[in-house]
Write a protein that holds these residues in place. Structure first.
Motif, mmCIF file in Angstrom:
data_model
loop_
_atom_site.group_PDB
_atom_site.id
_atom_site.type_symbol
_atom_site.label_atom_id
_atom_site.label_comp_id
_atom_site.label_asym_id
_atom_site.label_seq_id
_atom_site.Cartn_x
_atom_site.Cartn_y
_atom_site.Cartn_z
ATOM 1 N N ILE A 52 2.369 -12.697 -11.621
ATOM 2 C CA ILE A 52 1.812 -11.507 -12.261
ATOM 3 C C ILE A 52 1.951 -10.324 -11.312
ATOM 4 C CG2 ILE A 52 0.200 -12.823 -13.668
ATOM 5 C CD1 ILE A 52 -2.059 -11.793 -11.840
ATOM 6 N N LEU A 53 2.110 -9.143 -11.913
ATOM 7 C CA LEU A 53 2.248 -7.899 -11.168
ATOM 8 C C LEU A 53 1.322 -6.863 -11.773
ATOM 9 C CD1 LEU A 53 5.325 -9.132 -11.981
ATOM 10 C CD2 LEU A 53 5.989 -7.484 -10.215
ATOM 11 N N PHE A 54 0.682 -6.088 -10.930
ATOM 12 C CA PHE A 54 -0.100 -4.963 -11.435
ATOM 13 C C PHE A 54 -0.272 -3.928 -10.341
ATOM 14 C CE2 PHE A 54 -3.275 -7.873 -9.746
ATOM 15 C CZ PHE A 54 -4.233 -7.063 -9.138
ATOM 16 N N GLU A 55 -0.630 -2.732 -10.752
ATOM 17 C CA GLU A 55 -0.779 -1.605 -9.826
ATOM 18 C C GLU A 55 -2.091 -0.891 -10.131
ATOM 19 O OE1 GLU A 55 1.810 2.306 -8.293
ATOM 20 O OE2 GLU A 55 2.582 0.954 -9.848
ATOM 21 N N VAL A 91 0.868 -1.179 0.000
ATOM 22 C CA VAL A 91 0.000 0.000 0.000
ATOM 23 C C VAL A 91 0.905 1.230 0.000
ATOM 24 C CG1 VAL A 91 -1.775 1.284 1.264
ATOM 25 C CG2 VAL A 91 -1.798 -1.231 1.266
ATOM 26 N N VAL A 92 0.779 2.053 -1.022
ATOM 27 C CA VAL A 92 1.649 3.216 -1.168
ATOM 28 C C VAL A 92 0.868 4.479 -0.807
ATOM 29 C CG1 VAL A 92 3.144 4.540 -2.707
ATOM 30 C CG2 VAL A 92 2.926 2.054 -2.999
ATOM 31 N N VAL A 93 1.403 5.234 0.147
ATOM 32 C CA VAL A 93 0.768 6.461 0.618
ATOM 33 C C VAL A 93 1.480 7.662 0.008
ATOM 34 C CG1 VAL A 93 0.145 7.832 2.647
ATOM 35 C CG2 VAL A 93 0.117 5.316 2.770
ATOM 36 N N ASN A 101 4.088 -9.992 4.004
ATOM 37 C CA ASN A 101 3.677 -9.816 2.610
ATOM 38 C C ASN A 101 2.684 -8.676 2.435
ATOM 39 O OD1 ASN A 101 5.248 -12.021 2.158
ATOM 40 N ND2 ASN A 101 3.639 -13.333 1.351
ATOM 41 N N LEU A 102 2.263 -8.074 3.539
ATOM 42 C CA LEU A 102 1.382 -6.904 3.512
ATOM 43 C C LEU A 102 2.147 -5.726 4.107
ATOM 44 C CD1 LEU A 102 -1.744 -8.814 4.748
ATOM 45 C CD2 LEU A 102 -1.788 -7.396 2.694
ATOM 46 N N THR A 103 2.475 -4.752 3.281
ATOM 47 C CA THR A 103 3.307 -3.636 3.735
ATOM 48 C C THR A 103 2.688 -2.303 3.347
ATOM 49 O OG1 THR A 103 4.629 -3.653 1.697
ATOM 50 C CG2 THR A 103 5.405 -5.028 3.529
ATOM 51 N N VAL A 104 3.155 -1.253 4.017
ATOM 52 C CA VAL A 104 2.721 0.115 3.720
ATOM 53 C C VAL A 104 3.952 0.978 3.537
ATOM 54 C CG1 VAL A 104 1.323 2.087 4.439
ATOM 55 C CG2 VAL A 104 0.680 -0.222 5.176
ATOM 56 N N SER A 105 4.005 1.720 2.451
ATOM 57 C CA SER A 105 5.087 2.664 2.220
ATOM 58 C C SER A 105 4.626 4.071 2.572
ATOM 59 C CB SER A 105 5.526 2.624 0.745
ATOM 60 O OG SER A 105 6.074 1.371 0.427
ATOM 61 N N ASN A 106 5.461 4.802 3.275
ATOM 62 C CA ASN A 106 5.187 6.187 3.673
ATOM 63 C C ASN A 106 4.013 6.288 4.642
ATOM 64 O OD1 ASN A 106 7.198 6.939 1.739
ATOM 65 N ND2 ASN A 106 5.631 6.865 0.144
ATOM 66 N N LEU A 107 3.906 5.339 5.560
ATOM 67 C CA LEU A 107 2.816 5.353 6.532
ATOM 68 C C LEU A 107 2.976 6.528 7.487
ATOM 69 C CD1 LEU A 107 0.356 3.744 7.741
ATOM 70 C CD2 LEU A 107 2.025 2.737 9.326
ATOM 71 N N PRO A 108 1.940 7.374 7.634
ATOM 72 C CA PRO A 108 2.015 8.465 8.612
ATOM 73 C C PRO A 108 2.229 7.929 10.023
ATOM 74 C CG PRO A 108 0.173 8.791 7.097
ATOM 75 C CD PRO A 108 0.699 7.408 6.843
ATOM 76 N N GLU A 109 2.975 8.661 10.824
ATOM 77 C CA GLU A 109 3.290 8.209 12.178
ATOM 78 C C GLU A 109 2.043 8.078 13.040
ATOM 79 O OE1 GLU A 109 6.168 10.803 13.848
ATOM 80 O OE2 GLU A 109 7.782 10.202 12.470
ATOM 81 N N ARG A 166 0.119 -2.056 -4.987
ATOM 82 C CA ARG A 166 1.015 -2.814 -5.854
ATOM 83 C C ARG A 166 0.887 -4.290 -5.507
ATOM 84 N NH1 ARG A 166 6.245 1.278 -5.176
ATOM 85 N NH2 ARG A 166 5.329 3.040 -6.367
ATOM 86 N N HIS A 167 0.387 -5.061 -6.467
ATOM 87 C CA HIS A 167 0.101 -6.475 -6.255
ATOM 88 C C HIS A 167 1.148 -7.351 -6.924
ATOM 89 C CE1 HIS A 167 -4.094 -5.860 -4.813
ATOM 90 N NE2 HIS A 167 -4.089 -4.838 -5.631
ATOM 91 N N VAL A 168 1.517 -8.442 -6.242
ATOM 92 C CA VAL A 168 2.342 -9.501 -6.821
ATOM 93 C C VAL A 168 1.706 -10.826 -6.433
ATOM 94 C CG1 VAL A 168 4.600 -10.594 -6.935
ATOM 95 C CG2 VAL A 168 4.442 -8.112 -6.601
ATOM 96 N N TRP A 169 1.371 -11.663 -7.436
ATOM 97 C CA TRP A 169 0.781 -12.977 -7.178
ATOM 98 C C TRP A 169 1.660 -14.031 -7.832
ATOM 99 C CZ3 TRP A 169 -4.884 -11.818 -9.152
ATOM 100 C CH2 TRP A 169 -5.438 -10.809 -8.350
ATOM 101 N N ARG A 170 2.087 -15.022 -7.049
ATOM 102 C CA ARG A 170 2.921 -16.118 -7.546
ATOM 103 C C ARG A 170 2.102 -17.407 -7.472
ATOM 104 N NH1 ARG A 170 8.436 -16.672 -8.297
ATOM 105 N NH2 ARG A 170 9.297 -18.764 -8.081
ATOM 106 N N PHE A 171 1.840 -18.019 -8.633
ATOM 107 C CA PHE A 171 0.917 -19.148 -8.728
ATOM 108 C C PHE A 171 1.606 -20.486 -8.485
ATOM 109 C CE2 PHE A 171 -1.250 -15.763 -10.964
ATOM 110 C CZ PHE A 171 -2.561 -15.911 -10.534
ATOM 111 N N ASP A 172 0.782 -21.476 -8.130
ATOM 112 C CA ASP A 172 1.284 -22.812 -7.819
ATOM 113 C C ASP A 172 1.856 -23.487 -9.066
ATOM 114 O OD1 ASP A 172 -0.887 -24.964 -8.911
ATOM 115 O OD2 ASP A 172 -1.888 -23.117 -8.297
ATOM 116 N N ASP A 173 2.632 -24.549 -8.841
ATOM 117 C CA ASP A 173 3.340 -25.229 -9.930
ATOM 118 C C ASP A 173 2.388 -25.825 -10.965
ATOM 119 O OD1 ASP A 173 5.713 -24.593 -8.737
ATOM 120 O OD2 ASP A 173 6.033 -26.571 -7.846
ATOM 121 N N LEU A 174 1.294 -26.422 -10.502
ATOM 122 C CA LEU A 174 0.388 -27.088 -11.434
ATOM 123 C C LEU A 174 -0.253 -26.096 -12.391
ATOM 124 C CD1 LEU A 174 -1.062 -29.581 -12.452
ATOM 125 C CD2 LEU A 174 -2.771 -29.275 -10.636
ATOM 126 N N PHE A 175 -0.803 -25.028 -11.873
ATOM 127 C CA PHE A 175 -1.421 -24.029 -12.742
ATOM 128 C C PHE A 175 -0.371 -23.380 -13.643
ATOM 129 C CE2 PHE A 175 -2.860 -19.605 -13.501
ATOM 130 C CZ PHE A 175 -3.961 -19.900 -14.293
#
Length: 226
Positions: free
Chosen positions: A128-131, A40-42, A164-172, A52-61
């Motif tokens: 896959i990556l997308f924003e 989550v970008v502030v 895996n859930l982060t925030v960039s520039n989070l207000p104090e 900003r999403h990043v999804w890494r799929f299982d081997d079978l798919f």
């Protein structure tokens, strides 16, 4: 089969059907698994800038996608083949708001359609990556929630670690919390509403959203400073 799968069968190959599993009809349990990361970008003015999403799929798919999109059968997905994968995923996920959910004080927040999706294939796994960003300015005030879920239950996308859930520039002045709902508690707390919703619209109940891992941000309603 859903509308996307039926439309894909006519002019395209079975490859599209494989990726269309991302929005296949709801079944008893997931058939595709992905490890997700969300940033989550502030912005400097303490509004939500983007997700900003990043999804890494299982081997079978991932293997299925490789075999079906590998047009020249060299067991490598070229740039053009990866672009085809990304294009199909972009189109198929549009109907479901790209599996992302954002709420502010319990109200759903409309998000812009991602400009594009990037597909990568490394170590035998599809990533896959997308924003995306809010359709209108969203101040960091009150309680905001962020997460991903597949309303069809076909795809299990989860954050395996809290990191895996982060925030960039989070207000104090803001605090964060990763929430992993207990399925039994979630059902018990929503029993009556789920019953009413099911009888009113059985296909319109987002059961999977109740169980989705989410990131909560709690910020003062006034005087937010970065």
């Amino acid at each position: 089969m859903n509308r996307f799968v039926r439309s894909a069968l006519a002019p395209a190959s079975y490859a599209l059907v494989a990726t269309a599993c991302l929005n296949a009809p709801a079944l008893a349990h997931p058939h595709i698994f992905a490890e997700a990361s969300l940033e989550v970008v502030v912005a400097a003015d303490a509004t939500l800038e983007s997700l900003r999403h990043v999804w890494r799929f299982d081997d079978l798919f991932s293997s299925t996608v490789l075999l079906e999109f590998d047009a020249n059968s060299d067991l490598v997905l070229s740039h053009e083949e990866l672009e085809a994968v990304a294009s199909v995923i972009h189109e198929s996920l549009g109907e479901f708001d790209y599996f992302q959910f954002v709420s502010a004080d319990g109200k759903s927040v409309e998000m812009r359609t991602p400009d594009r999706i990037v597909a990568l294939f490394d170590d035998h796994q599809l990533t896959i990556l997308f924003e995306s960003g809010p359709a209108s300015p969203l101040p960091l005030q009150g309680k905001l929630e962020f997460g991903v879920y597949d309303p069809t239950f076909y795809t299990a996308i989860d954050f395996y670690q809290d990191e895996n859930l982060t925030v960039s520039n989070l207000p104090e002045t803001c605090t964060t919390q990763v929430v992993r709902p207990d399925p039994d508690e979630a059902i018990a707390m929503n029993q009556q509403s789920l019953t009413d919703a099911f009888f009113n619209d059985p296909m319109g109940v987002d059961y999977s959203k109740l169980f989705a891992t989410r990131l909560e941000l709690n910020c003062p309603t006034k005087g937010v400073k970065s």
